[in-house]
Write a protein that holds these residues in place. Structure first.
Motif, PDB file in Angstrom:
ATOM      1  N   UNK A 352       0.837  -1.204   0.000  1.00  0.00           N
ATOM      2  CA  UNK A 352       0.000   0.000   0.000  1.00  0.00           C
ATOM      3  C   UNK A 352       0.875   1.257   0.000  1.00  0.00           C
ATOM      4  N   UNK A 353       1.952   1.189   0.781  1.00  0.00           N
ATOM      5  CA  UNK A 353       2.847   2.343   0.880  1.00  0.00           C
ATOM      6  C   UNK A 353       3.534   2.586  -0.460  1.00  0.00           C
ATOM      7  N   UNK A 354       3.971   1.498  -1.090  1.00  0.00           N
ATOM      8  CA  UNK A 354       4.629   1.637  -2.399  1.00  0.00           C
ATOM      9  C   UNK A 354       3.706   2.274  -3.433  1.00  0.00           C
ATOM     10  N   UNK A 355       2.459   1.834  -3.401  1.00  0.00           N
ATOM     11  CA  UNK A 355       1.485   2.380  -4.348  1.00  0.00           C
ATOM     12  C   UNK A 355       1.305   3.882  -4.102  1.00  0.00           C
ATOM     13  N   UNK A 356       1.219   4.235  -2.808  1.00  0.00           N
ATOM     14  CA  UNK A 356       1.039   5.653  -2.454  1.00  0.00           C
ATOM     15  C   UNK A 356       2.238   6.475  -2.913  1.00  0.00           C
ATOM     16  N   UNK A 357       3.424   5.922  -2.717  1.00  0.00           N
ATOM     17  CA  UNK A 357       4.646   6.627  -3.130  1.00  0.00           C
ATOM     18  C   UNK A 357       4.654   6.843  -4.643  1.00  0.00           C
ATOM     19  N   UNK A 358       4.179   5.834  -5.349  1.00  0.00           N
ATOM     20  CA  UNK A 358       4.152   5.951  -6.815  1.00  0.00           C
ATOM     21  C   UNK A 358       3.208   7.069  -7.242  1.00  0.00           C
ATOM     22  N   UNK A 359       2.054   7.123  -6.610  1.00  0.00           N
ATOM     23  CA  UNK A 359       1.095   8.177  -6.976  1.00  0.00           C
ATOM     24  C   UNK A 359       1.646   9.552  -6.597  1.00  0.00           C
ATOM     25  N   UNK A 367       0.951  21.788 -10.795  1.00  0.00           N
ATOM     26  CA  UNK A 367       1.048  23.051 -10.064  1.00  0.00           C
ATOM     27  C   UNK A 367      -0.127  23.282  -9.117  1.00  0.00           C
ATOM     28  N   UNK A 368       0.146  23.888  -7.989  1.00  0.00           N
ATOM     29  CA  UNK A 368      -0.918  24.246  -7.053  1.00  0.00           C
ATOM     30  C   UNK A 368      -1.279  23.140  -6.073  1.00  0.00           C
ATOM     31  N   UNK A 369      -0.658  21.970  -6.221  1.00  0.00           N
ATOM     32  CA  UNK A 369      -1.014  20.851  -5.336  1.00  0.00           C
ATOM     33  C   UNK A 369       0.040  20.640  -4.265  1.00  0.00           C
ATOM     34  N   UNK A 370      -0.449  20.405  -3.066  1.00  0.00           N
ATOM     35  CA  UNK A 370       0.458  20.018  -1.987  1.00  0.00           C
ATOM     36  C   UNK A 370       0.171  18.544  -1.717  1.00  0.00           C
ATOM     37  N   UNK A 371       1.190  17.725  -1.817  1.00  0.00           N
ATOM     38  CA  UNK A 371       0.955  16.272  -1.767  1.00  0.00           C
ATOM     39  C   UNK A 371       1.757  15.642  -0.647  1.00  0.00           C
ATOM     40  N   UNK A 372       1.121  14.711   0.059  1.00  0.00           N
ATOM     41  CA  UNK A 372       1.899  13.939   1.026  1.00  0.00           C
ATOM     42  C   UNK A 372       1.350  12.523   1.112  1.00  0.00           C
ATOM     43  N   UNK A 373       2.182  11.635   1.586  1.00  0.00           N
ATOM     44  CA  UNK A 373       1.736  10.254   1.820  1.00  0.00           C
ATOM     45  C   UNK A 373       1.502  10.116   3.301  1.00  0.00           C
ATOM     46  N   UNK A 374       0.313   9.651   3.680  1.00  0.00           N
ATOM     47  CA  UNK A 374       0.062   9.507   5.113  1.00  0.00           C
ATOM     48  C   UNK A 374      -0.396   8.092   5.444  1.00  0.00           C
ATOM     49  N   UNK A 375      -0.045   7.664   6.641  1.00  0.00           N
ATOM     50  CA  UNK A 375      -0.537   6.383   7.126  1.00  0.00           C
ATOM     51  C   UNK A 375      -1.849   6.670   7.834  1.00  0.00           C
ATOM     52  N   UNK A 391      -4.771  -0.714   9.054  1.00  0.00           N
ATOM     53  CA  UNK A 391      -3.883   0.370   8.639  1.00  0.00           C
ATOM     54  C   UNK A 391      -3.823   0.451   7.124  1.00  0.00           C
ATOM     55  N   UNK A 392      -3.755   1.665   6.605  1.00  0.00           N
ATOM     56  CA  UNK A 392      -3.676   1.813   5.159  1.00  0.00           C
ATOM     57  C   UNK A 392      -2.810   3.029   4.838  1.00  0.00           C
ATOM     58  N   UNK A 393      -2.476   3.177   3.589  1.00  0.00           N
ATOM     59  CA  UNK A 393      -1.729   4.363   3.159  1.00  0.00           C
ATOM     60  C   UNK A 393      -2.553   5.178   2.174  1.00  0.00           C
ATOM     61  N   UNK A 394      -2.517   6.493   2.358  1.00  0.00           N
ATOM     62  CA  UNK A 394      -3.265   7.381   1.481  1.00  0.00           C
ATOM     63  C   UNK A 394      -2.334   8.435   0.906  1.00  0.00           C
TER      64      UNK A 394
END
Ligand SMILES: *Cc1c(COP(=O)(O)O)cnc(C)c1O
Length: 452
Positions: A352-359, A367-375, A391-394
């Motif tokens: 799940x984390x890998x998929x989130x990192x890829x996205x 432009x204009x987007x603030x992006x983070x990976x969160x558990x 638990x999941x990753x978003x």
């Protein structure tokens, strides 16, 4: 204003312009709608010219031509999402449905004997082997299965059930209502939070036809609670010679604990081995197949159910049946990885984390987007596993101009629509229900949305 109104193109003119490119039925509809919109806006003083009329018509034609049912990207993390169509099917299942749909089949034809056969026979042996039941039957959905069981075994007679299990499943499916319509007489026992075997026993009389239990699929109770165990219900049934029926809801065919999910969700096999006479469940919840109502249990009872004329009205169709056969075959061969529902539920955190990192990587240049990976912790079961939190990753995004409400609305209206979770001022893409092949589509959609 009058002259502007007169200049709105005639429908026949618009048809002429678009006749070659699009089916006339859509052109006429679109031209009427757009003309009406322009007329109204001109009268209200909101429009001073006819610029963009033909472009608007063409856009409308294109939108009218799209089928209403669309594939949606589910970024909610809810695996069994009734609003979004419940279980996605495995490729093997889809190919098989398509093969059967494409021509004639031996749906009700016994090829060996050259005479009429039974559609249920194609899947009964799988169901019996997978659940350990003597016999089985399948109808259109589990609501139909509940109705059929009650109508067959208890019409004009009493069914004893705990007050705490008179549940509403959603979409106006309520156990007391379905029971009334089936002709069975509801005999509720116990209280909302506590029901004991003695409550059931105290209500048994000459007219009792069935002892019933319903799985609390979409909620759970904590605290001062007590419910009757299946094995105790079975004992009681045997003592008085009354059949027992459990509406298990989710249609689970595996032991989730063996897959690392520690939750007490009953599966068909466990219920049958405890001695319950009839168990029913859905085909498109945790079973991960097409919509169906599966009934397994004692042969003499299933025979009665099969003979009920209403069974015909709840009959499973050939596409569903072929999809169900192929899904059951996957279980039979223990190919659980090929069943999307099981695969999504049992994804490990690393994947799940890998998929989130890829996205996250794909979106970082927008432009204009603030992006983070969160558990995060989420409930993947929808109306099926109310207690289960995993638990999941978003991927969480925030836009510097648009609110998350507005961004979420635009994503819903995109092609394909993307449905997310909103938390405070963030939009969450939960990776549990997003397929790898969806990641690039999410990027493309966001890029398009934010460039206008
Ligand atoms: C979901 C559910 C139903 C209804 O099943 P459908 O397949 O949606 O018709 C009935 N009973 C229980 C306990 C359920 O969880």
């Amino acid at each position: 204003m009058k002259s502007l109104l007169r200049q709105i193109p005639q429908i026949s003119k618009v048809v002429e312009i678009f006749a070659k490119a699009y089916p006339e039925i859509y052109v006429v509809k679109a031209a009427r709608e757009v003309a009406e919109k322009y007329r109204k806006e001109i009268i209200e003083g909101a429009r001073a010219d006819l610029n963009g009329f033909l472009e608007d018509v063409e856009r409308k034609i294109k939108s009218l031509m799209k089928p209403n049912i669309k594939r949606v990207i589910n970024a909610t993390g809810v695996v069994i999402n009734t609003n979004l169509g419940r279980a996605p099917l495995s490729k093997d299942v889809i190919n098989f449905i398509s093969e059967i749909a494409n021509g004639y089949s031996n749906l009700e034809y016994n090829l060996e004997e050259g005479k009429r056969g039974s559609r249920i026979a194609h899947i009964e042996k799988y169901l019996n082997e997978l659940t350990g039941a003597e016999s089985s039957f399948v109808v259109n959905n589990n609501a139909g299965a509940v109705f059929l069981v009650l109508n067959t075994l208890a019409e004009g007679k009493e069914v004893i059930i705990s007050r705490g299990e008179l549940v509403e499943i959603g979409g106006s499916f309520r156990i007391p209502d379905i029971m009334k319509k089936s002709g069975a007489i509801l005999r509720e026992v116990g209280t909302t939070n506590k029901t004991k075997v003695s409550d059931y026993e105290g209500a048994i009389n000459q007219n009792t036809a069935l002892l019933m239990k319903v799985h609390k699929s979409n909620f759970y109770m904590e605290g001062f609670v007590e419910e009757v165990k299946l094995e105790d219900l079975v004992k009681l049934g045997h003592k008085y010679g009354i059949p027992t029926y459990y509406d298990a809801g989710s249609g689970l065919l595996i032991n989730l604990k063996e897959f690392g999910i520690s939750v007490d969700e009953p599966n068909f096999r466990d219920c049958i081995s405890l001695g319950i006479d009839l168990v029913s469940g859905s085909g498109d919840k945790l079973l991960g197949g097409p919509q169906a109502g599966i009934i397994v249990g004692k042969k003499n009872l299933i025979e009665k159910i099969k003979k009920n004329p209403i069974a015909r009205a709840l009959r499973i169709d050939k596409l569903t049946l072929s999809g169900l056969e192929m899904t059951l075959k996957l279980y039979f061969e223990k190919r659980y990885e090929d069943i999307p529902v099981i695969r999504m539920l049992t994804q490990d955190e690393k994947a799940l984390r890998q998929k989130a990192k890829r996205l996250e990587k794909l979106l970082k240049d927008i432009p204009g987007l603030k992006i983070s990976v969160i558990k995060d912790k989420a409930k993947p079961g929808g109306g099926s596993l109310p207690e289960l939190e995993l638990p999941t990753y978003c991927v969480a995004i925030r836009h510097d101009r648009l609110s998350s409400q507005e961004l979420s609305r635009r994503l819903r209206l995109a092609e394909p629509p993307i449905v997310c979770r909103i938390r405070e001022d963030q939009l969450l893409f939960d990776m549990r229900t997003v397929f790898h092949e969806d990641l690039k589509t999410i990027k493309k959609t966001l890029q398009e949305l934010l460039s206008i």
